[in-house]
Design a protein around this motif. Sequence first.
Motif, PDB file in Angstrom:
ATOM      1  N   GLY A 206      15.609   2.771   4.224  1.00 52.85           N
ATOM      2  CA  GLY A 206      16.359   2.076   3.181  1.00 52.85           C
ATOM      3  C   GLY A 206      15.510   1.125   2.373  1.00 52.85           C
ATOM      4  N   ASP A 207      14.708   0.310   3.062  1.00 51.45           N
ATOM      5  CA  ASP A 207      13.867  -0.663   2.359  1.00 51.45           C
ATOM      6  C   ASP A 207      12.805   0.026   1.511  1.00 51.45           C
ATOM      7  N   THR A 208      12.179   1.065   2.069  1.00 50.46           N
ATOM      8  CA  THR A 208      11.083   1.735   1.362  1.00 50.46           C
ATOM      9  C   THR A 208      11.568   2.404   0.087  1.00 50.46           C
TER      10      THR A 208
ATOM     11  N   SER B 114       3.611   5.362   8.876  1.00 46.61           N
ATOM     12  CA  SER B 114       4.021   5.161   7.486  1.00 46.61           C
ATOM     13  C   SER B 114       3.791   6.427   6.657  1.00 46.61           C
ATOM     14  N   VAL B 115       3.483   6.270   5.376  1.00 47.50           N
ATOM     15  CA  VAL B 115       3.426   7.401   4.444  1.00 47.50           C
ATOM     16  C   VAL B 115       2.195   8.257   4.726  1.00 47.50           C
TER      17      VAL B 115
ATOM     18  N   ASN C 193      10.994  -0.373  -8.308  1.00 47.89           N
ATOM     19  CA  ASN C 193       9.756  -0.323  -9.086  1.00 47.89           C
ATOM     20  C   ASN C 193       9.891   0.594 -10.303  1.00 47.89           C
ATOM     21  N   LEU C 194      10.639   1.686 -10.130  1.00 51.39           N
ATOM     22  CA  LEU C 194      10.765   2.693 -11.185  1.00 51.39           C
ATOM     23  C   LEU C 194      11.974   2.462 -12.085  1.00 51.39           C
ATOM     24  N   GLY C 195      12.778   1.447 -11.793  1.00 53.32           N
ATOM     25  CA  GLY C 195      13.884   1.092 -12.673  1.00 53.32           C
ATOM     26  C   GLY C 195      15.180   1.812 -12.408  1.00 53.32           C
TER      27      GLY C 195
ATOM     28  N   TYR D 232       0.831  -1.209   0.000  1.00 54.06           N
ATOM     29  CA  TYR D 232       0.000   0.000   0.000  1.00 54.06           C
ATOM     30  C   TYR D 232       0.864   1.258   0.000  1.00 54.06           C
ATOM     31  N   ASN D 233       1.811   1.336   0.931  1.00 48.06           N
ATOM     32  CA  ASN D 233       2.608   2.553   1.071  1.00 48.06           C
ATOM     33  C   ASN D 233       3.561   2.760  -0.098  1.00 48.06           C
ATOM     34  N   ASN D 234       4.189   1.703  -0.556  1.00 47.66           N
ATOM     35  CA  ASN D 234       5.138   1.849  -1.653  1.00 47.66           C
ATOM     36  C   ASN D 234       4.443   2.114  -2.984  1.00 47.66           C
ATOM     37  N   THR D 235       3.185   1.692  -3.102  1.00 48.10           N
ATOM     38  CA  THR D 235       2.430   2.022  -4.307  1.00 48.10           C
ATOM     39  C   THR D 235       2.181   3.525  -4.387  1.00 48.10           C
ATOM     40  N   VAL D 236       1.874   4.147  -3.254  1.00 53.88           N
ATOM     41  CA  VAL D 236       1.713   5.607  -3.236  1.00 53.88           C
ATOM     42  C   VAL D 236       2.975   6.282  -3.748  1.00 53.88           C
ATOM     43  N   LEU D 237       4.125   5.902  -3.179  1.00 56.26           N
ATOM     44  CA  LEU D 237       5.372   6.558  -3.552  1.00 56.26           C
ATOM     45  C   LEU D 237       5.751   6.271  -4.996  1.00 56.26           C
TER      46      LEU D 237
END
Length: 471
Positions: free
Chosen positions: A160-162, A265-266, A169-171, A126-131
């Motif tokens: 670091g992980d986030t 979180s975010v 995800n963005l390459g 959920y949080n990493n999809t936002v970012l």
Amino acid sequence: MFTQYDQESAVLTSMLRDQFSAYLAGEWDAEKLAVYQTGKLRDVVAYARANSPFYRDRLAGFTDDHIAALRIDTLSQLPFTTKDDLRQAQFDILSRPISDAWVFYETTGTTGPATPCPRTHVDSIYNNTVLTAYYREVLATYGEHQVIGISGPSEMHATGDTFGDVCRNLGYAVAKMWPVSPVVGFDRALEVMRQLPVTGMFCTPGMAMRLAQKAIDSGLRPRLDFSLKVLLLTGELASPSLLENIALLWNAEVRNVLYASQEASVLAAATSDGALRTAPLINAYEVVDPDTSEIVRPDADGRRCGELVITNLYLGAKPLLRYRTGDLVRIVEPEPGAAVVASSVEVLGRVRDRLSINGTVLTGYDLENFLLDGLLGYRDYQITIDHDTQHRDRIGLLLRADPNFDRSVLQRAVRRCRDSLDASLTIRFGDPGAVTSTGAMVSWKAARVVDLRAERSIENEAAARIAAARR
């Protein structure tokens, strides 16, 4: 990618990717968002009541009928959750056992007991999809071939992980560097930044300035000897005046890219129009008066100022209900043409960091922005507040800068301080010491302000301990 090996996570990732794509494309109107948030709110309240010992007790009188009647605009029926609640409840706040998490984090525990912050796959997705969704256009500005450095406060922090996962995800390639680690250190971090070379850097504003100072101490020129295109700042106050100074130090673009906490979180993230914007698909937001706890309604300009209260809208390890962040914010309704149809956020500092100067109450953000306006080229700063012989508040500003610092702007700052705050301002040059590096670990006020009018606080003592260890 991990999700390809876990069917449930793969399905969730695809669903959220599609939802966020539609949301960012403007396909969600206010009614659709309210229906979505209301459904998620009811799910989260039922989930927390059933699974969290803390919320099972806190919501004992909250029946199924109460939950079924909840709406996103009736959040105030729920009780607040506070930081003290988290410290006292510890693992009882969790809605999932630790064994269901994929990673364990905790708060730094500098001013009280550390609190557990595990993340399940649901939390991270959920949080990493936002970012990922918000940062795609932000980072695309700097080209495809990027190496992004990440500097976090500790190995038990999510930084670091986030950011690593989002960059993957963005390459983009990632180099995780902890300059304050005795294994890495500043010299090696700077060497890696030059060798790769690092083109973007996630770090705190304080770390951006410390890296510049350490580079100069090593005979390097931050503006010429590094390849940084962008500094992606988070974790501390970041006023426009400070961002302008850091941009000058590195000859790079500087962005305030994330408002988040280890506990919640975010909360908001940067979008391509330069604003920090809320994430209404994963959180519900309220603003309350920090002194009365009353809900703050938007004014005629759609602006709300007060303490941020958030409710997570996903079924993770530790969903929080009406969590009082302790942070002061200015939230403004989205303007026409916003990159994301979500409110913009200015983070003004913690509630307890407010300062009164001769009767004028200022947030940390506003005081920093006011004092540093037009001062460029410094690599550290610290504020001192005390009384003059007439018992009026006066301000001292200590800057770490080169001897060729443009001193012609100093008198303007002195006049501005006298005219706006009725306070004298004395500007000196020197080294404030390691305490200014503790802002992300403790608080802006403990790191940046020496208030001689008041006794030393718990935060002051914690900042002094961390600074002593870093020296």
